[in-house]
Design a protein around this motif. Structure first.
Motif, PDB file in Angstrom:
ATOM      1  N   ARG A  28       0.856  -1.176   0.000  1.00  0.00           N
ATOM      2  CA  ARG A  28       0.000   0.000   0.000  1.00  0.00           C
ATOM      3  C   ARG A  28       0.892   1.225   0.000  1.00  0.00           C
ATOM      4  O   ARG A  28       1.607   1.483   0.969  1.00  0.00           O
ATOM      5  N   TYR A  59       1.177   5.510  -1.254  1.00  0.00           N
ATOM      6  CA  TYR A  59       0.459   6.711  -1.649  1.00  0.00           C
ATOM      7  C   TYR A  59       1.448   7.747  -2.157  1.00  0.00           C
ATOM      8  O   TYR A  59       2.590   7.813  -1.681  1.00  0.00           O
ATOM      9  N   TYR A  72       1.530  11.991  -2.614  1.00  0.00           N
ATOM     10  CA  TYR A  72       0.872  13.242  -2.284  1.00  0.00           C
ATOM     11  C   TYR A  72       1.646  14.389  -2.912  1.00  0.00           C
ATOM     12  O   TYR A  72       2.865  14.324  -3.092  1.00  0.00           O
ATOM     13  N   SER A  94      -1.591  22.484   2.229  1.00  0.00           N
ATOM     14  CA  SER A  94      -1.603  21.141   2.797  1.00  0.00           C
ATOM     15  C   SER A  94      -1.359  20.096   1.714  1.00  0.00           C
ATOM     16  O   SER A  94      -1.080  20.421   0.569  1.00  0.00           O
ATOM     17  N   TYR A 136      -0.401  15.007  12.542  1.00  0.00           N
ATOM     18  CA  TYR A 136       0.953  14.878  12.024  1.00  0.00           C
ATOM     19  C   TYR A 136       1.741  16.147  12.356  1.00  0.00           C
ATOM     20  O   TYR A 136       1.189  17.250  12.387  1.00  0.00           O
ATOM     21  N   PRO A 158       5.702  14.681   6.719  1.00  0.00           N
ATOM     22  CA  PRO A 158       4.900  14.637   7.950  1.00  0.00           C
ATOM     23  C   PRO A 158       5.217  13.389   8.772  1.00  0.00           C
ATOM     24  O   PRO A 158       5.449  12.312   8.218  1.00  0.00           O
ATOM     25  N   LEU A 198       3.705  11.038  11.925  1.00  0.00           N
ATOM     26  CA  LEU A 198       2.491  10.775  12.691  1.00  0.00           C
ATOM     27  C   LEU A 198       2.745  10.957  14.180  1.00  0.00           C
ATOM     28  O   LEU A 198       3.687  10.404  14.742  1.00  0.00           O
ATOM     29  N   GLN A 219      -3.051   8.742  16.278  1.00  0.00           N
ATOM     30  CA  GLN A 219      -4.142   8.311  15.411  1.00  0.00           C
ATOM     31  C   GLN A 219      -5.306   7.862  16.279  1.00  0.00           C
ATOM     32  O   GLN A 219      -5.130   7.057  17.208  1.00  0.00           O
ATOM     33  N   LEU A 279      -0.459  19.155  11.209  1.00  0.00           N
ATOM     34  CA  LEU A 279      -1.489  18.807  10.243  1.00  0.00           C
ATOM     35  C   LEU A 279      -2.469  17.819  10.848  1.00  0.00           C
ATOM     36  O   LEU A 279      -2.071  16.835  11.468  1.00  0.00           O
ATOM     37  N   ARG A 317      -9.748   2.723   8.104  1.00  0.00           N
ATOM     38  CA  ARG A 317      -8.608   2.280   7.312  1.00  0.00           C
ATOM     39  C   ARG A 317      -8.599   0.771   7.236  1.00  0.00           C
ATOM     40  O   ARG A 317      -7.979   0.079   8.012  1.00  0.00           O
ATOM     41  N   GLY A 318      -9.299   0.249   6.299  1.00  0.00           N
ATOM     42  CA  GLY A 318      -9.311  -1.196   6.124  1.00  0.00           C
ATOM     43  C   GLY A 318      -8.447  -1.607   4.958  1.00  0.00           C
ATOM     44  O   GLY A 318      -7.423  -1.015   4.694  1.00  0.00           O
ATOM     45  N   ALA A 348      -9.074  -1.353   1.829  1.00  0.00           N
ATOM     46  CA  ALA A 348      -9.271  -0.609   0.591  1.00  0.00           C
ATOM     47  C   ALA A 348      -8.278   0.518   0.428  1.00  0.00           C
ATOM     48  O   ALA A 348      -8.221   1.140  -0.619  1.00  0.00           O
ATOM     49  N   GLY A 349      -7.488   0.784   1.450  1.00  0.00           N
ATOM     50  CA  GLY A 349      -6.482   1.825   1.316  1.00  0.00           C
ATOM     51  C   GLY A 349      -7.084   3.199   1.154  1.00  0.00           C
ATOM     52  O   GLY A 349      -6.701   3.948   0.265  1.00  0.00           O
ATOM     53  N   GLU A 350      -8.026   3.538   1.999  1.00  0.00           N
ATOM     54  CA  GLU A 350      -8.679   4.840   1.895  1.00  0.00           C
ATOM     55  C   GLU A 350      -7.655   5.967   2.018  1.00  0.00           C
ATOM     56  O   GLU A 350      -6.712   5.899   2.789  1.00  0.00           O
ATOM     57  N   LYS A 351      -7.902   7.017   1.241  1.00  0.00           N
ATOM     58  CA  LYS A 351      -7.023   8.174   1.267  1.00  0.00           C
ATOM     59  C   LYS A 351      -7.197   8.951   2.557  1.00  0.00           C
ATOM     60  O   LYS A 351      -8.279   8.978   3.144  1.00  0.00           O
ATOM     61  N   LEU A 352      -6.123   9.630   2.941  1.00  0.00           N
ATOM     62  CA  LEU A 352      -6.208  10.598   4.015  1.00  0.00           C
ATOM     63  C   LEU A 352      -6.466  11.965   3.396  1.00  0.00           C
ATOM     64  O   LEU A 352      -5.884  12.324   2.377  1.00  0.00           O
ATOM     65  N   PHE A 395      -6.191  15.929   4.248  1.00  0.00           N
ATOM     66  CA  PHE A 395      -5.465  16.785   5.174  1.00  0.00           C
ATOM     67  C   PHE A 395      -6.095  18.167   5.272  1.00  0.00           C
ATOM     68  O   PHE A 395      -6.595  18.711   4.278  1.00  0.00           O
ATOM     69  N   GLY A 396      -6.010  18.743   6.469  1.00  0.00           N
ATOM     70  CA  GLY A 396      -6.363  20.134   6.658  1.00  0.00           C
ATOM     71  C   GLY A 396      -5.213  21.036   6.245  1.00  0.00           C
ATOM     72  O   GLY A 396      -4.141  20.562   5.850  1.00  0.00           O
ATOM     73  N   SER A 397      -5.426  22.348   6.346  1.00  0.00           N
ATOM     74  CA  SER A 397      -4.408  23.322   5.932  1.00  0.00           C
ATOM     75  C   SER A 397      -3.270  23.447   6.926  1.00  0.00           C
ATOM     76  O   SER A 397      -2.231  24.011   6.609  1.00  0.00           O
TER      77      SER A 397
END
Lengths: 115, 116
Positions: free
Chosen positions: A31, A33, A35, A42, B35, B43, B45, B48, B91, B98-99, B101-105, B107-109
């Motif tokens: 997996r 990613y 960005y 951000s 982060y 970033p 971590l 979480q 951040l 988060r299973g 499927a690899g969901e995206k994160l 992010f805020g500003s």
């Protein structure tokens, strides 16, 4: 401890040229990613790669994943100035005992595309 | 769809003072992350959450940093007392569970903290 290494860290290229950014990681994962981060902004998700051999393309960017080599690449085709940004790869590994995943980022590649 | 909201945008404090950051994730996102991004680095971590429970805080300097996520929605991150090396952008990100499927994160500003 997972290590994620990107190279190059800085890349200056002319418009119209092609180049590849490399992301190596130190432990098993399928997996990964990519960005993008603009200055003072951000992070924006570009690609999610979930299996060996996965390839994703969006516009002039194409990302691929080789889990056996623990390597992902981000290929830039015919670069344009708007692609200037910092690009991060991030690797997901299961977090022991928690049923979740921990995302570890590389240091980023700062790309400058010169008109 | 509203994004991840963070405040304040900037904060300047002196060392040994305390500071707090606030985050409101995307509606319906069960997982929330804090982060720390030091200038020129990726970033890192800090913590979480899954709903209002802590999943991973292994990299949180617990002697000075604390975070909570009451009611499984908003979250606050606090630093007390701050050190010079805490200067960074903090951040907040959120994702669905988060299973596999690899969901995206998302992010805020971020909050840019300067400790003088």
């Amino acid at each position: 401890e997972l290590k994620v290494e990107q190279n190059p860290l800085f890349l200056s290229m002319q418009e119209g040229k092609n180049y590849t950014i490399y992301c190596n990681y130190s432990t098993t994962s399928d997996r990964l990613y990519w960005y993008r981060q603009d200055p003072g902004k951000s992070l924006e998700s570009l690609f999610v790669l979930l299996s060996n051999g996965a390839v994703k393309q969006e516009g002039r960017l194409m990302a691929s994943l080789d889990t056996k080599a623990r390597l992902s690449t981000l290929h830039i085709t015919a670069a344009v100035h708007d692609l200037s940004a910092t690009y991060f790869c991030a690797v997901d590994i299961p977090y022991s005992g928690a049923g979740s995943y921990q995302l570890t980022f590389g240091k980023g590649t700062k790309l400058s595309v010169i008109p | 769809e509203a994004g991840v909201a963070q405040s304040p945008r900037y904060k300047i404090i002196e060392k040994r003072q305390s500071v707090a950051f606030w985050c409101n994730p995307i509606s319906g996102h069960a997982t929330l992350y804090w982060y720390q991004q030091i200038l020129g680095q990726g970033p890192k971590l800090l913590i979480q959450f899954q709903n209002n429970g802590v999943v991973d805080d292994s990299q949180l300097p617990k002697d000075r940093f604390s975070a909570e996520r009451l009611k499984g929605v908003d979250s606050t991150l606090k630093i007390q007392p701050a050190k010079l090396e805490d200067s960074a952008v903090y951040l907040c990100a959120s994702s669905q569970v988060r299973g596999h499927a690899g969901e995206k994160l998302f992010f805020g500003s971020g909050t840019q903290l300067s400790v003088l």
